[in-house]
Enzyme design. Structure first.
Site, PDB file in Angstrom:
ATOM      1  N   HIS A   1       0.829  -1.154   0.010  1.00 21.50           N
ATOM      2  CA  HIS A   1       0.041  -0.128   0.085  1.00 21.50           C
ATOM      3  C   HIS A   1       0.857   1.382  -0.078  1.00 21.50           C
ATOM      4  O   HIS A   1       0.223   2.292   0.243  1.00 21.50           O
ATOM      5  CB  HIS A   1      -0.982   0.046   1.247  1.00 21.50           C
ATOM      6  CG  HIS A   1      -1.918  -1.095   1.234  1.00 21.50           C
ATOM      7  ND1 HIS A   1      -2.841  -1.657   2.243  1.00 21.50           N
ATOM      8  CD2 HIS A   1      -2.361  -2.023  -0.045  1.00 21.50           C
ATOM      9  CE1 HIS A   1      -3.756  -2.621   1.897  1.00 21.50           C
ATOM     10  NE2 HIS A   1      -3.269  -2.800   0.445  1.00 21.50           N
TER      11      HIS A   1
ATOM     12  N   SER B   1      -6.975 -10.256   9.326  1.00 18.46           N
ATOM     13  CA  SER B   1      -7.830 -11.366   9.343  1.00 18.46           C
ATOM     14  C   SER B   1      -8.135 -11.931   7.795  1.00 18.46           C
ATOM     15  O   SER B   1      -8.809 -12.720   7.486  1.00 18.46           O
ATOM     16  CB  SER B   1      -9.286 -10.460   9.562  1.00 18.46           C
ATOM     17  OG  SER B   1      -9.614  -9.838   8.644  1.00 18.46           O
TER      18      SER B   1
END
Ligand code: ZN
Length: 248
Positions: A121, A191
């Protein structure tokens, strides 16, 4: 818990080509909030949701407001690497770990000494002029007010992947390569619910897939080891065991 640390430690010791894939949970232990989590920035006092502000459209249409939020919430220059960053840098230094792949933009892995860091990112530490491409470090964002401008007059944009923007293709293909070639894959602080993180994990072909996360992940059924605890604590304990054994 101790049994799992032992298993993890043995796995690391028997591996020579480890890849680490980390999410926001790695940085939250350094005090950097996860803006996607419920406990993150949602309840705070901005007119728009973080996902709206951190989008390409918002950056283009409301650059000033983007930077108000960005300076306030996204730059955490006082944050220090935690035990997870330090343990991973040590594993790389020992030649066991080949790449840290991260969704975080804070540069804390490099601060801890990691060299091969794939920043999916981007990074708050890199910024560039949208007109002439001139590079700027974080100081220009930090020490300016309003919209940071290049000496050519162009708007400076952080080299951070905003919502609606695509990931860098070279970084994505390197990520796939490191994961596909790894003999051990440690996934921490995520997650794995969000694309494209989950897709990358599918490229792993080995039998040492370790998930370290405080809550369930989408890949729990595929994991060879699951540790539900602090990533910093777990990695520090698992790598610290080597030293104890060497001393004996
Ligand atoms: Zn410029």
């Amino acid at each position: 818990m101790n049994k799992k640390i032992e298993v993890l430690s043995d796995m690391i010791q028997s591996s020579t080509n480890i890849a680490f894939f980390g999410g926001a949970g790695v940085s939250t232990e350094s005090g950097i909030p996860d803006f996607r989590s419920v406990d993150g920035l949602y309840n705070q006092s901005y007119k728009y949701q973080p996902e709206v502000i951190l989008s390409r459209t918002f950056f283009q249409d409301n650059t000033q407001e983007f930077y108000d939020f960005y300076r306030d919430k996204m730059i955490a220059l006082d944050a220090k690497p935690n035990q997870a960053h330090i343990a991973l840098a040590k594993l790389e230094n020992e030649g066991k770990l080949k790449a840290v792949i991260t969704q975080n933009i804070d540069g804390l892995h490099q601060k801890a000494g990691s060299k091969n860091v794939l920043e999916l990112h981007g990074s708050v530490h890199r910024n560039y002029c949208m007109s002439c491409q001139k590079f700027y470090d974080i100081d220009i964002i930090q020490n300016s007010e309003g919209i940071p401008k290049c000496e050519c007059g162009g708007v400076i944009k952080p080299d951070v992947v905003l919502y609606e923007e695509s990931l860098d293709e070279q970084i994505m293909s390197d990520t796939v390569k490191y994961i596909a070639e790894a003999d051990m894959l440690i996934v921490g602080g995520t997650s794995l619910a969000v694309y494209p993180a989950a897709g990358f994990i599918n490229f792993y072909r080995g039998d040492k897939l370790v998930l370290i996360n405080k809550s369930e992940t989408a890949f729990d059924v595929k994991a060879n080891l699951i540790v539900r605890d602090s990533i910093g604590l777990v990695l520090a304990s698992a790598t610290g065991r080597f030293e104890d054994e060497d001393d004996e």
